[in-house]
Motif scaffolding. Structure first.
Motif, PDB file in Angstrom:
ATOM      1  N   ILE A  66       0.723  -1.326  -0.102  1.00 15.00           N
ATOM      2  CA  ILE A  66       0.099   0.035  -0.031  1.00 15.00           C
ATOM      3  C   ILE A  66       0.776   1.297   0.000  1.00 15.00           C
ATOM      4  CG2 ILE A  66      -1.721   1.379   1.378  1.00 15.00           C
ATOM      5  CD1 ILE A  66      -2.780  -1.314   2.201  1.00 15.00           C
ATOM      6  N   GLN A  67       1.910   1.183   1.035  1.00 14.07           N
ATOM      7  CA  GLN A  67       2.970   2.483   1.026  1.00 14.07           C
ATOM      8  C   GLN A  67       3.866   2.592  -0.453  1.00 14.07           C
ATOM      9  OE1 GLN A  67       3.509   5.616   2.340  1.00 14.07           O
ATOM     10  NE2 GLN A  67       2.531   4.402   3.663  1.00 14.07           N
ATOM     11  N   SER A  68       4.233   1.469  -1.093  1.00 16.25           N
ATOM     12  CA  SER A  68       4.643   1.606  -2.156  1.00 16.25           C
ATOM     13  C   SER A  68       4.013   2.079  -3.247  1.00 16.25           C
ATOM     14  CB  SER A  68       5.258   0.047  -2.339  1.00 16.25           C
ATOM     15  OG  SER A  68       6.262  -0.458  -1.505  1.00 16.25           O
ATOM     16  N   ALA A  69       2.842   1.468  -3.348  1.00 17.51           N
ATOM     17  CA  ALA A  69       1.871   2.220  -4.576  1.00 17.51           C
ATOM     18  C   ALA A  69       1.614   3.573  -4.218  1.00 17.51           C
ATOM     19  CB  ALA A  69       0.515   1.350  -4.268  1.00 17.51           C
ATOM     20  N   TYR A  70       1.433   4.198  -3.191  1.00 16.42           N
ATOM     21  CA  TYR A  70       0.835   5.581  -2.519  1.00 16.42           C
ATOM     22  C   TYR A  70       2.377   6.355  -3.066  1.00 16.42           C
ATOM     23  CZ  TYR A  70      -1.763   8.759  -0.569  1.00 16.42           C
ATOM     24  OH  TYR A  70      -2.596  10.027  -0.464  1.00 16.42           O
ATOM     25  N   LYS A  71       3.572   6.116  -2.576  1.00 18.56           N
ATOM     26  CA  LYS A  71       4.986   6.571  -3.066  1.00 18.56           C
ATOM     27  C   LYS A  71       5.103   6.596  -4.559  1.00 18.56           C
ATOM     28  CE  LYS A  71       7.435   4.429  -0.344  1.00 18.56           C
ATOM     29  NZ  LYS A  71       8.484   3.745   0.619  1.00 18.56           N
ATOM     30  N   ARG A  72       4.403   5.547  -5.116  1.00 15.31           N
ATOM     31  CA  ARG A  72       4.828   5.692  -6.797  1.00 15.31           C
ATOM     32  C   ARG A  72       3.833   6.746  -7.368  1.00 15.31           C
ATOM     33  NH1 ARG A  72       7.325   2.383 -10.209  1.00 15.31           N
ATOM     34  NH2 ARG A  72       8.193   1.137  -8.679  1.00 15.31           N
ATOM     35  N   VAL A  73       2.690   6.757  -6.938  1.00 12.85           N
ATOM     36  CA  VAL A  73       1.636   7.560  -7.462  1.00 12.85           C
ATOM     37  C   VAL A  73       2.125   9.150  -7.167  1.00 12.85           C
ATOM     38  CG1 VAL A  73      -0.463   8.653  -7.070  1.00 12.85           C
ATOM     39  CG2 VAL A  73      -0.353   6.317  -7.103  1.00 12.85           C
ATOM     40  N   ARG A  74       2.715   9.376  -6.001  1.00 12.81           N
ATOM     41  CA  ARG A  74       3.389  10.661  -5.599  1.00 12.81           C
ATOM     42  C   ARG A  74       4.669  10.981  -6.279  1.00 12.81           C
ATOM     43  NH1 ARG A  74      -1.302  12.807  -5.259  1.00 12.81           N
ATOM     44  NH2 ARG A  74      -2.439  12.187  -3.190  1.00 12.81           N
ATOM     45  N   GLY A  75       5.252   9.903  -6.748  1.00 10.08           N
ATOM     46  CA  GLY A  75       6.569  10.155  -7.450  1.00 10.08           C
ATOM     47  C   GLY A  75       7.793  10.339  -6.574  1.00 10.08           C
TER      48      GLY A  75
END
Length: 262
Positions: free
Chosen positions: A218-227
């Motif tokens: 979840i955190q990895s996906a969120y960071k990827r979205v935020r770049g």
């Protein structure tokens, strides 16, 4: 790598010492981590962490995590804290004439629940009967899930688990992490068989590993979205609070809500 190891050893030792100490010390640590985590969350979402709406969400987070049972004889209803905070955030959208928009309110409220409830359940676990035993069990299983997944993936990983989110994670590594977590939980039965049966240990180890890995994704996906690579720089080589506690913030509430602890 050296910086990462040194930070990990020192940070882990400090956290363990306060965990064993418990009481005011551990409660204060979790409260501080929640405040830093909320600051990272706001900055990650490109919101002014010093703004009024961010301040309201931060107060709500603090009220959720605050160790009422340690420092006072009164404990508020957490649903009331969440609802009043949500009302205040909605009111800000009206008073600001939509300069603070609804999507900002939704993000702030989600962050408050995610971070506040996560650290709240960590504190509740430590303050419960035999709290040190249960908290150590969960923490050890989370840590060994990560290590087991990493080394199993390095040795046998072939099938990518979710390459669009975390390209280095593999299915084999994930399974290895689950197995290690279950074995670790079962080891705790040797220390206190009167508290934990083998069947309970297997269930706990399985749930901690599966939910913990989902928290990481979840955190990895969120960071990827935020770049972004890390949510913060508090721990050199490890990132911020949300980087280090991503699994913990999901696992502890999940364990309680499923009723897996006596």
């Amino acid at each position: 790598m050296k910086q990462r190891v040194v930070t990990g050893v020192l940070g882990g030792a400090g956290f363990l010492a306060l965990l064993v100490w418990g009481g005011y010390a551990f409660a204060g640590l979790l409260l501080l981590l929640a405040v830093i985590g909320m600051y990272e969350y706001n900055r990650m979402n490109r919101m002014n962490p010093n703004g009024l709406s961010a301040g309201v969400a931060l107060i709500g987070t603090i009220l959720l995590v605050f160790p009422w049972s340690v420092w006072t004889n009164w404990s508020p209803n957490w649903e009331a804290i969440a609802w009043v905070t949500l009302f205040a955030l909605f009111a800000i959208t009206v008073l600001s004439k939509n300069k603070v928009q609804l999507d900002q309110v939704a993000l702030l409220f989600a962050g408050m629940v995610y971070i506040g409830a996560g650290f709240q359940y960590m504190l509740l676990t430590r303050l419960s009967e035999h709290g040190l035993f249960w908290t150590l069990l969960i923490c050890v299983c989370i840590a060994l899930t990560d290590s087991g997944a990493y080394f199993t993936g390095r040795l046998m990983g072939r099938t990518k688990l979710w390459p669009s989110i975390s390209p280095n994670k593999t299915v084999e590594g994930s399974i290895g992490g689950i197995v290690v977590s279950i074995v670790a939980a079962c080891c705790f039965t040797l220390y206190a068989p009167e508290l934990l049966s083998v069947g309970q240990a297997v269930r706990l180890g399985l749930v901690i590993a599966v939910v913990g890995q989902m928290g990481d994704l979840i955190q990895s996906a969120y960071k990827r979205v935020r770049g972004i690579k890390d949510t913060g720089s508090l721990l050199p080589g490890h990132g911020g609070v949300l980087d280090r506690f991503d699994s913990w913030l999901i696992v502890f509430p999940f364990i309680h809500l499923l009723g897996l602890l006596p």
